[in-house]
Design an enzyme around this catalytic site. Structure first.
Site, PDB file in Angstrom:
ATOM      1  N   CYS A   1     -26.689 -12.315 -20.006  1.00 43.96           N
ATOM      2  CA  CYS A   1     -26.299 -13.629 -19.483  1.00 43.96           C
ATOM      3  C   CYS A   1     -27.019 -13.974 -18.181  1.00 43.96           C
ATOM      4  O   CYS A   1     -26.833 -15.070 -17.639  1.00 43.96           O
ATOM      5  CB  CYS A   1     -24.785 -13.706 -19.269  1.00 43.96           C
ATOM      6  SG  CYS A   1     -24.215 -12.858 -17.783  1.00 43.96           S
TER       7      CYS A   1
ATOM      8  N   CYS B   1     -23.386  -6.975 -18.008  1.00 47.31           N
ATOM      9  CA  CYS B   1     -22.112  -7.118 -17.299  1.00 47.31           C
ATOM     10  C   CYS B   1     -21.103  -6.097 -17.826  1.00 47.31           C
ATOM     11  O   CYS B   1     -20.945  -5.951 -19.036  1.00 47.31           O
ATOM     12  CB  CYS B   1     -21.519  -8.508 -17.526  1.00 47.31           C
ATOM     13  SG  CYS B   1     -22.448  -9.857 -16.796  1.00 47.31           S
TER      14      CYS B   1
ATOM     15  N   GLY C   1       0.798  -1.226   0.000  1.00 48.75           N
ATOM     16  CA  GLY C   1       0.000   0.000   0.000  1.00 48.75           C
ATOM     17  C   GLY C   1       0.829   1.274   0.000  1.00 48.75           C
ATOM     18  O   GLY C   1       0.292   2.361  -0.177  1.00 48.75           O
TER      19      GLY C   1
ATOM     20  N   CYS D   1     -28.019  -9.334 -15.351  1.00 45.16           N
ATOM     21  CA  CYS D   1     -27.488  -8.981 -16.667  1.00 45.16           C
ATOM     22  C   CYS D   1     -28.497  -9.380 -17.741  1.00 45.16           C
ATOM     23  O   CYS D   1     -28.978 -10.521 -17.769  1.00 45.16           O
ATOM     24  CB  CYS D   1     -26.149  -9.679 -16.902  1.00 45.16           C
ATOM     25  SG  CYS D   1     -25.548  -9.499 -18.611  1.00 45.16           S
TER      26      CYS D   1
ATOM     27  N   CYS E   1     -19.190 -12.067 -19.232  1.00 48.15           N
ATOM     28  CA  CYS E   1     -20.526 -12.174 -19.799  1.00 48.15           C
ATOM     29  C   CYS E   1     -20.517 -13.168 -20.975  1.00 48.15           C
ATOM     30  O   CYS E   1     -21.370 -14.060 -21.064  1.00 48.15           O
ATOM     31  CB  CYS E   1     -20.999 -10.800 -20.266  1.00 48.15           C
ATOM     32  SG  CYS E   1     -22.759 -10.692 -20.600  1.00 48.15           S
TER      33      CYS E   1
HETATM   34 ZN   LIG Z   1     -23.630 -10.709 -18.426  1.00 48.82          ZN
END
Ligand SMILES: [Zn+2]
Ligand SMILES: Nc1ncnc2c1ncn2[C@@H]1O[C@H](COP(=O)(O)OP(=O)(O)OP(=O)(O)O)[C@@H](O)[C@H]1O
Ligand SMILES: [Mg+2]
Lengths: 261, 315
Positions: free
Chosen positions: B256, B278, B44, B253, B284
């Site tokens: 999908c 997506c 970090g 989505c 997707c």
């Molecule tokens: Zn998707």
């Protein structure tokens, strides 16, 4: 030793600060005790701000010592502390009210956020409680609560000073440094702000160093007075004594020219 | 770092260009790798590095490109994503760049890639220990908005005096009733360093926590590299009474049917028609190939402009 003398909160010894050729402060020594308010007066350029900045560890003096009664090490040289310790002091034990609110506030952060900052910086992570404390303090400095989510850039000068005070006092500091806290304000606004400050300082038992060139401010706020001229302390004593019966010719001049209305 | 240590100085010539392998000279790559090692050692922490001129403008991922160039070897397979998609101008040009200057394989399949350079998303498909994720960073300093002074920012990091970010979260809640920061949502890494996760949606923040793959961050303009080693604790900042939450959608989505992925709103026609799909186009596609169907199933697959094709601001 039968009875230990009370230890000062702040002890300044032989403090000298130069800017190149200019000696802004010369060989200044004093002690400040808990709950005591010290006024520092003197004409423009006499070294008041320089002295204050050295005491609050924002400026390392050319010579001399500034010691503070830390919770962990007792009386310790503030410039000998490790930097994180010094920064911790600045956001917990100490507060600074700047003459210019721009130096003491985040102008784009809401008023509430400005007050919340020190709580958050010291570990508060509950929004509701932080918010509660912030509004309580806004109220204590007599700021309207419906302005809590406005940024200070929309505030008047007097309101900004109140907000600075709330932002500092929210973590209950032991020592507050103030540089011309009422400078640049209208006389009536000044008077109310002074009243408020006096009440809070007394109520919370805070020690303070108040720099001003306005003797009326010191009359109202300060227990003791230090008169500076050309970087040196020319007279020191209880406020009423110094103002009513000045010994030093320069103080006499200062008192007669300012206090006669 | 697949084969990254092997000398690759001659590889670039075999692809017929006057560049060293992966464009940067070996000395520069060694310098950047040293910075990466330091970054991995202090999770970090922003390590300054001598950022080089790249044949792409800032804002096109020059920081990420330099990191990728320094770690990639001839046997690596590279995937480049821009806001989840492999087919945007930015992603395509970075992929072509490496194909040309390093002669390496590229892919759009998350599982096949050994190095994935990305802007604004972490892939939905889980990543593995033998993969590296390189994120493009436009603004590495999370406190910049509240603390413009560079030296003060460094002290705050050095002394771990973090609080300013919570002031920013306080501001969100005070003004809007909730934490409205949805992108570039600040995190604490390894309980020590405050870090900007780059403008990924906060939806992706939990993925960073104990992520099996090494995550490297490169900021070209501001010349900073930082890292999250595998399995490091990454915590999104919040208040006790306003805990961190990720975005959620009522829809799945449209293509999908995924209910667990980050969705982009897409305009489908001039009449204000829209759907949610997506953001991770590979994820997707993979789901659809496996037979998953969304509510748009049966309709003609509409052509649309992906939001990722808009402005570039990943450095
Ligand atoms: Zn998707
Ligand atoms: N940063 C600096 N660099 C050089 N000289 C300075 C600096 N700050 C202050 N001085 C000089 O040091 C002397 C003391 O200044 P200082 O600001 O401490 O006085 P002051 O009593 O606070 O004055 P005022 O009432 O006008 O605020 C002045 O001669 C001033 O010009
Ligand atoms: Mg001054």
């Amino acid at each position: 030793m039968t009875e230990a003398a009370p230890s000062p909160l702040l002890r300044v010894t032989g403090l000298t600060h130069r800017y190149g050729e200019i000696v802004a402060c010369r060989d200044i020594s004093f002690e400040l005790f808990a709950r005591e308010v010290l006024g520092v007066v003197g004409e423009s350029g006499s070294g008041k701000t320089t002295l204050l900045n050295c005491c609050s560890a924002h400026l390392e003096p050319t010579a001399g010592r500034v010691e503070y009664d830390t919770r962990t090490h007792g009386l310790a040289d503030v410039f000998g502390l490790r930097e994180p310790e010094r920064r911790m002091l600045m956001r917990t034990d100490w507060g600074v009210v700047h003459q210019n609110p721009r130096d003491g506030l985040r102008m784009d952060v809401t008023a509430g956020g400005n007050v919340a900052e020190r709580l958050i910086m010291t570990g508060a992570r509950h929004y509701g409680r932080v918010r509660g404390e912030a509004t309580t303090w806004m109220d204590r400095v007599e700021l309207e609560l419906d302005r809590v989510d406005d940024p200070p850039k929309t505030y008047t000068g007097g309101m900004q000073q109140r907000l600075q005070i709330a932002r500092n006092l929210v973590t209950k500091p032991r020592l507050v440094f103030m540089d011309e806290p009422t400078g640049g304000l209208d006389v009536s606004v000044q008077a109310r702000l002074l009243d408020l400050l006096r009440g809070l300082v007394r109520e919370l038992g805070i020690a303070a160093i108040v720099v001003t060139h306005d003797l009326a401010v010191t009359r109202l706020l300060a227990d003791r007075l230090m008169v500076m001229r050309r970087g040196e302390v020319v007279e020191t004593g209880l406020t009423d004594q110094v103002l009513d019966d000045p010994q030093n010719p320069y103080t006499q001049l200062l008192v007669s020219s300012v206090l006669q209305v | 770092m697949t084969e990254a240590g092997r000398s690759t100085a001659t590889a670039g010539r075999s692809v017929g260009e006057a560049y060293n392998f992966a464009y940067l000279d070996e000395q520069t790559k060694r310098m950047i790798r040293r910075c990466i090692l330091k970054a991995v050692a202090v999770p970090g922490y922003q390590v300054p590095f001598g950022s080089r001129e790249m044949p792409l403008p800032y804002g096109w991922g020059t920081g990420g490109i330099q990191v990728t160039a320094s770690i990639i070897g001839p046997d690596d397979t590279l995937k480049v994503i821009d806001q989840g998609a492999d087919d945007t101008t930015n992603a395509v040009s970075i992929r072509r760049f490496f194909a040309r200057v390093a002669g390496i394989e590229t892919t759009d399949r998350t599982a096949e890639a050994t190095v994935i350079q990305t802007r604004h998303r972490i892939p939905e498909h889980p990543m593995r220990e033998d993969q590296i994720l390189v994120l493009q960073v436009p603004k590495p300093e999370p406190m910049r908005y509240l603390e413009p002074r560079e030296l003060e920012c460094r002290k705050i990091h050095g002394f771990s005096e973090y609080g300013l970010m919570h002031v920013q979260l306080y501001e969100d809640i005070a003004k809007f009733g909730e934490i409205t920061t949805t992108y570039d949502y600040p995190v604490m890494v390894n309980r020590r360093h405050l870090m900007s996760p780059t403008p990924i949606p906060k939806f992706d923040n939990p993925k960073m926590h104990r992520f099996p793959a090494l995550q490297l961050f490169g900021a070209g303009r501001e010349k900073r590299i930082y890292a999250i080693p595998p399995y490091t604790e990454v915590k999104s900042l919040d208040f006790d009474d306003h805990p961190f939450e990720v975005q959620t959608w009522d829809e799945c989505c449209a293509l999908c049917g995924a209910e667990d992925s980050f969705l982009d709103e897409v305009i489908t026609d001039d009449e204000g028609g829209k759907m949610f799909v997506c953001s991770d186009s590979h994820y997707c596609g993979e789901r659809r190939a496996a037979g998953h169907v969304g509510p748009m199933e049966g309709e003609d697959a509409p052509s649309f402009a992906r939001p990722a094709d808009q402005e570039a601001d990943g450095s």
